[in-house]
Design an enzyme around this catalytic site. Structure first.
Site, mmCIF file in Angstrom:
data_model
loop_
_atom_site.group_PDB
_atom_site.id
_atom_site.type_symbol
_atom_site.label_atom_id
_atom_site.label_comp_id
_atom_site.label_asym_id
_atom_site.label_seq_id
_atom_site.Cartn_x
_atom_site.Cartn_y
_atom_site.Cartn_z
ATOM 1 N N LYS A 196 10.574 55.125 -84.624
ATOM 2 C CA LYS A 196 10.724 55.351 -86.106
ATOM 3 C C LYS A 196 9.077 55.183 -86.651
ATOM 4 O O LYS A 196 8.146 55.013 -85.504
ATOM 5 C CB LYS A 196 10.674 53.949 -86.164
ATOM 6 C CG LYS A 196 12.399 53.023 -86.170
ATOM 7 C CD LYS A 196 12.494 51.288 -86.020
ATOM 8 C CE LYS A 196 14.213 51.380 -86.793
ATOM 9 N NZ LYS A 196 14.676 49.632 -87.061
ATOM 10 N N GLY A 210 6.110 51.071 -73.077
ATOM 11 C CA GLY A 210 7.378 51.294 -73.570
ATOM 12 C C GLY A 210 8.231 52.709 -72.791
ATOM 13 O O GLY A 210 8.335 52.806 -71.580
ATOM 14 N N GLY A 226 3.807 46.710 -75.374
ATOM 15 C CA GLY A 226 2.848 46.261 -75.821
ATOM 16 C C GLY A 226 1.974 45.388 -76.481
ATOM 17 O O GLY A 226 1.051 46.269 -77.548
ATOM 18 N N ARG A 272 4.471 46.033 -60.927
ATOM 19 C CA ARG A 272 3.979 45.388 -61.231
ATOM 20 C C ARG A 272 2.890 44.662 -60.005
ATOM 21 O O ARG A 272 1.965 44.228 -60.616
ATOM 22 C CB ARG A 272 4.152 44.222 -62.804
ATOM 23 C CG ARG A 272 4.922 45.072 -63.589
ATOM 24 C CD ARG A 272 5.310 43.631 -64.795
ATOM 25 N NE ARG A 272 5.556 44.509 -65.697
ATOM 26 C CZ ARG A 272 5.887 43.871 -66.828
ATOM 27 N NH1 ARG A 272 7.105 43.778 -66.705
ATOM 28 N NH2 ARG A 272 5.838 44.739 -68.102
HETATM 29 P P1 AMP Z 1 10.337 53.641 -79.023
HETATM 30 O O1 AMP Z 1 10.695 52.306 -78.471
HETATM 31 O O2 AMP Z 1 10.519 53.516 -80.959
HETATM 32 O O3 AMP Z 1 9.186 54.607 -78.359
HETATM 33 O O4 AMP Z 1 11.124 54.795 -79.141
HETATM 34 C C1 AMP Z 1 11.993 54.921 -78.197
HETATM 35 C C2 AMP Z 1 13.622 55.438 -78.355
HETATM 36 O O5 AMP Z 1 13.672 56.514 -79.243
HETATM 37 C C3 AMP Z 1 14.394 55.812 -77.447
HETATM 38 O O6 AMP Z 1 15.475 55.108 -76.939
HETATM 39 C C4 AMP Z 1 15.157 57.814 -77.885
HETATM 40 O O7 AMP Z 1 16.172 57.294 -77.608
HETATM 41 C C5 AMP Z 1 14.740 56.747 -79.292
HETATM 42 N N1 AMP Z 1 15.050 58.530 -80.096
HETATM 43 C C6 AMP Z 1 13.739 59.239 -79.881
HETATM 44 N N2 AMP Z 1 14.301 60.271 -80.470
HETATM 45 C C7 AMP Z 1 15.507 60.141 -81.723
HETATM 46 C C8 AMP Z 1 15.862 60.882 -82.171
HETATM 47 N N3 AMP Z 1 15.891 61.962 -82.745
HETATM 48 N N4 AMP Z 1 16.907 59.978 -82.951
HETATM 49 C C9 AMP Z 1 17.736 59.056 -82.288
HETATM 50 N N5 AMP Z 1 16.731 58.022 -81.204
HETATM 51 C C10 AMP Z 1 15.396 59.003 -81.334
#
Ligand code: AMP
Length: 395
Positions: A197, A353, A376, A35
């Site tokens: 999610k 992220g 974010g 940064r």
């Molecule tokens: P996000 O912050 O929504 O981009 O989520 C990232 C996180 O999703 C990472 O820490 C990954 O380990 C998790 N992730 C990716 N694929 C899977 C999966 N198939 N099952 C559970 N967690 C996952």
């Protein structure tokens, strides 16, 4: 959009909101200076013009004046990165700051103490913003990481610079990169959405579905779609209250002629662990007691083909649990496909992220067109929201 190039900073003091919210170790040493590096072009341009810089930032989430969150800890690192000895003042408002600013000469840099030592910063207090505004002739916002916050130094302060305000080069580049993907893109455009999610990505899907040609879905949210489509997903991550939403997205995509690509095979495990037993199966046929933690090889090939034909690529979120080595292959292969497409002339933007963490971990950073510095803030821009920190400078 006013940028640094609209000003000559000769004998001017630039009050720059930077994002120096960097990680520190137990000895208060900066462990990742990305940064600070990112703010360097803005600072250098102003100094080269013959101006001086007053830098203001937050660090962490202090409750009052907690020394562990003092920006004093990073002053040496800033000096090292910029190549100019930085002066530090123990406050961000008041007499002592007024004196330090008064004494600041062309070519010099002054770093103010953590803005969040005052709760007025996060509250967007107008009087506090006005006090800060005294420290510069021109207000420069270069803090993309906090541009989605309506804080005193990121948004409210801009009203005290009716004419003399602009974006720093980092913030301008972030805005241009997103614009290049969503509004001025060369087709075909592919967005890759991974991560955990559906619920945290739905805003993005809704905003981009008409603007892109392909959406590749991976990561944990895959299984909400697969379940909604009638597949068996074992113990994979799922949001049962989003099944209808998943179907609605698929229907909308069909109406808009946007192709959604779902994984056809999955690397499944009998525990959320690197030591778990694994096998590759059809995504729609995951046995009980097993969970999908990465995409399978056929999926990787399918995705690589779509990416190879794309001219513009947006990547947000890993395709699997990349933090565990045994489930990182899908994310690595995706990164390889994106870097190859980039080498062949595609524009690729990575942001939000965990995909940035993955890009850094696997060394793709240099090989994609642009890696966003804001988690974010980037997500909110992709959702089509107007960020307060950007709007305030445009006014
Ligand atoms: P996000 O912050 O929504 O981009 O989520 C990232 C996180 O999703 C990472 O820490 C990954 O380990 C998790 N992730 C990716 N694929 C899977 C999966 N198939 N099952 C559970 N967690 C996952």
């Amino acid at each position: 959009m006013k940028t640094l190039n609209d000003f000559n900073f000769k004998n001017k003091k630039a009050l720059i909101r930077v994002d120096f919210n960097v990680p520190l170790n137990d000895e208060f040493q900066v462990t990742d200076d990305t940064r600070i590096q990112a703010a360097k072009p803005t600072i250098i341009k102003i100094l080269e013009d013959g101006g001086s810089c007053v830098l203001m930032s937050h660090l962490g989430r202090p409750k009052g004046k907690e020394d562990q969150f003092s920006l004093r800890h990073i002053a040496d690192k800033v000096s090292e990165v910029i190549g100019v000895q930085v002066k530090f003042v123990n406050d961000c408002i008041g007499e002592e700051v007024a004196e330090a600013v008064d004494n600041l000469k062309a070519g010099e840099i002054l770093l103010l103490e953590n803005l969040r030592f005052y709760e007025e910063e996060k509250n967007g207090d107008v009087a506090f913003a006005e006090q800060l505004s005294q420290w510069g002739d021109v207000y420069v916002n270069d803090a993309f990481g906090t541009a989605h916050r309506e804080h005193a130094s990121t948004a409210i302060i801009a009203q005290f610079f009716p004419e003399n305000k602009c974006f720093g080069s980092l913030l301008a580049t972030e805005i241009e990169s997103i614009d290049k993907v969503l509004n001025n893109s060369e087709k075909p455009v592919t967005a890759i959405l991974g991560g955990a999610k559906v619920s945290s990505k739905i805003g993005i899907v809704e905003n981009i579905i008409e603007k892109v040609d392909h959406i590749i879905i991976g990561g944990g949210m895959t299984f909400t779609f697969i379940k909604a489509l009638g597949g068996t997903i074992g113990n994979s991550l799922v949001e049962d209250d989003k099944l209808q939403l998943a179907l609605d997205i698929l229907k909308l995509a069909e109406e808009k002629d946007t192709k959604i690509h779902l994984p056809v095979d999955a690397l499944i495990a009998d525990a959320f662990s690197n030591d778990a037993n694994t096998q590759t199966v059809d995504t729609y046929e995951i046995p009980d007691g097993w969970m999908g933690l990465d995409v399978g090889p056929e999926t990787s090939d399918n995705f690589a083909q779509v990416i190879a034909e794309s001219k513009t690529i947006l990547w947000n979120g890993p395709l699997g649990v990349f933090e565990l080595e045994n489930f990182s292959k899908g994310t690595i292969e995706l990164g390889n496909a994106i870097t190859e497409a980039t080498a062949n002339g595609a524009f690729s933007l990575v942001g939000g992220g965990d995909s940035v963490a993955a890009v850094k971990q696997f060394g793709f950073g240099e090989k994609v067109s642009y890696v966003s510095t804001g988690g974010g803030a980037m997500l909110e821009m992709l959702e089509g929201k107007t960020l307060p920190g950007i709007e305030a400078v445009l006014k």
